[in-house]
Every structure is written in C-alpha cells, then in structure tokens.
Design an enzyme around this catalytic site. Sequence first.
Site, PDB file in Angstrom:
ATOM      1  NE  ARG A 154      -1.517  -1.404   3.718  1.00 39.69           N
ATOM      2  CZ  ARG A 154      -2.115  -0.956   4.514  1.00 39.69           C
ATOM      3  NH1 ARG A 154      -2.816  -0.463   4.763  1.00 39.69           N
ATOM      4  NH2 ARG A 154      -1.126  -1.276   6.251  1.00 39.69           N
ATOM      5  CG  LEU A 253     -16.682  -1.377   5.004  1.00 46.60           C
ATOM      6  CD1 LEU A 253     -16.674  -2.144   5.877  1.00 46.60           C
ATOM      7  CD2 LEU A 253     -17.412  -1.524   3.088  1.00 46.60           C
ATOM      8  CB  CYS A 263      -2.797  -1.138  -7.704  1.00 45.50           C
ATOM      9  SG  CYS A 263      -1.278  -0.585  -7.199  1.00 45.50           S
TER      10      CYS A 263
END
Length: 434
Positions: A154, A253, A263
């Site tokens: 990430r 979420l 990505c």
Amino acid sequence: MRVTMVGTGYVGLVSGACFADFGHQVICVDKDVGKIDRLHQGIMPIFEPGLEDLVESNVKAGRLSFTTDLSEAVKDADTVFIAVGTPSRRGDGHADLSYVEQAAREIAEHMRGYTVVVNKSTVPVGTGDLVQSIMAEVNPTGDFSVVSNPEFLREGAAIGDFKRPDRVVVGTEDERARQVMRELYRPLFLNETPILFTDRRTSELIKYAANAFLAVKIAYINEMADLCEQVGANVQEVARGIGLDNRIGKKFLNAGPGYGGSCFPKDTLALMRTAQEAHAPVTIVEATVASNTNRKKRMASKIIEACGGDVSGKTIGILGLTFKPNTDDMRDSPSLDIVPALLAAGARIQAYDPEGMEEAKKELTGIEMVEGPYSVAENADALVILTEWDQFRALDFERLSRQMKQPVMVDLRNIYNPDDLRQNGFTYVSIGRK
C-alpha cells in the site's frame, strides 16, 4: 543472496531496499540515467514514508547499490526481479507488457548459471509463460526458472507491508525455485508469515482478484453512501455496523469520491479484459469500474450544488490532490476528474497538497498552487477536502471562517463531525451523512 531488481519505480525501489535490510546483496537497475544519478545522491524518485532513511542506511552498509548496467547486475545474481511498469494499454484496457518483455529479453542475454527470474510486476494470467518462452528463445541453453511473486504494497505504508505482510504468494512448480524463494524470504519465517506456494498462473490471478475485491468494497460503500443521503441514514454508522461482521471486515469501507492510484484502476480493467477473452466475464468487477468512473465525475456536481448551483467566477479551495495521503502519486486521482470539471464550470481553483503538488503540476493546468491549508481558504467561496492528509484533520474553523468569502466546506472524506462545523457557522456537506 545476490538479488537484482530491474526497475526502480515504486515496487522495485521499496522491495530492493527491504531485501537489502533483510541482509541480502541488492542491485537496483534502471535505464533512466537521471534517476540513478539522483539515487546515488540520496534523492528518492517517489515519496514514501521511511524510504529515504532505509535506502541511506543500506547503501552505507554496502548491501544496496544502483546502476544502469543490467549486464553487470544480472550475470552473478541468484534472483532477478522484474519490477517494471505495466500501465493500461491505450484503447483496450489490457496491461501493457512491453517493458516486461524487454526486461525478459535482456535478462536472458546476460544471465550466467542457474537464475530465478521473479515477476514482481502486476501482470495478467499467463505472463509467466510468456516470459519463459521469450527467455528460452533468446537463450536456449540458459538454466533458469520463472516465478510469480506479486506485491501487495500500500502506498504510504509500503515498508511495513513488505516487512510484516499478511502473506507472501509465490507461484512456481519448480522445486529448485521454491528453495531459492524460501531462502530469500527466510527472515519472514521468524514472524510466522504465511507463505503460499502455488502454481504460476494462480499466483498471477491472486493479485488481480485481491485488488478487484477491494475495489468492489469501495464502490459498494460509495453506493451505500448515495442511498444514505436519500433516506436520511449515516454511511459511517452503516460501515461500522457491517464492518464488525468478521465475514465482511471494516477495512475499505470509507465512503469517498472514488478510488484511484496506480493499482485499482488499471488492475480492474486488465482483469475485465482477461475475463472477457476467456469467455468468463466478471460482471461484478465491470459494474464496479463503471460505478467508480461515474462517481468521480459526480463529485464535481456535488461541489457545485453546495455552492448554490453555480461556481462561475467563484474561488474554490482544494485540500489534497493525490489519490490518498502519504504519497505523491497522482495516477487516476479523483482530483483529475473533479478539478477540470470545476474549471469548466467557470470556477477559479487554488489548491494545496503536502507532497503531490509537483506531480499535480504535470497533470492539472489553470489552477493556482499555494502553500498551506489556510492559503487555500483565503477569499474562497468554498473549501473542498479531497484527500484526508493528517494536517487537514484539525483545522482552525474560526480562522478559516475569517479568511473565506463564504463559510462553505465540502468534505469528501468525512473527516469532520457535521455538528462541529455547523456550530461554527459553516454550510457543511459530506458523504452519506445528514
């Protein structure tokens, strides 16, 4: 072990520095002479927290070096990683494998002895077979194995993700290659990191399947946010209520202006094209891509509506331009859809991003870049939070109100409590909340 990393982009540089920190001898190769020169000077080509210090310490220790000479870097390597770009190909959405193919040819020309060639780039199913055939054609007598080892880094948290991963996926059915990869990742065995050995094609698909699933979660909660706005519910509480279910999980979420980055956009498109050609369409992913594209476009309308339905001649302050905090990456950022739409509607834009302004200047024209969030608010008719950088989370509302023409805030990341802003006299608009 002697490790060569072909490509010093985001994945290659982070992976190379981390392998060096594990104690391996790592050479990072790139054809960009200017980039290699800057790396020799300790200048990072990307912003990633902790990367500069990690590179510096391993260069000083003699475990990490940089070069443009691929032949020297490859000839004595135990493992050679392909970590080059695979952008979406114009016109059809397929991954552009030209850099991977070129790397495979050059590696095959220069390798000596048994070499494990590891595909770290994100590639469609079957690319390992392609790399193997190219290398065998270039070097028919070469002794090598081609392995898939997808990355799950990430941006903004890449070093921690590499050193403390949820899992490591290795795709090979060659036992010699498995032993090499076990030794390469041996430091992670001490932390009992799950290492999944599978076949090459399955490994390649795992990467796309993972990113597509996360993209689906983001698109889903964004659509729930739209529904919340219509029925008077709170999307943050909806997300918490469903996220506490262990089968769903709370991550990814957070409702917002849509996903972007290096990505999710390209990987979902590539998976779609692969599935269509295999006559097994992934209709959920197709709907996700369409939903996300439409969402980013709709966000400009949301801002215009908050400004009374017309932004012509008005000044809009934009806080954050990168697709997420803790990176300077502008690729497919929502700002690239939102800002041009506001300009087209006649708005004047002044913007600030802690790390992304140099990259943003390459992508966005006709806007004024300023220094700091309060400069963004100066004489603004509305303030828009596009990226949830930490320094935007504790702004002085009274100071903002004094500086702005109109106290209007559009918070597309839901980082503030609506009551706090309204009590300070702001017209406050957020995502999926009253």
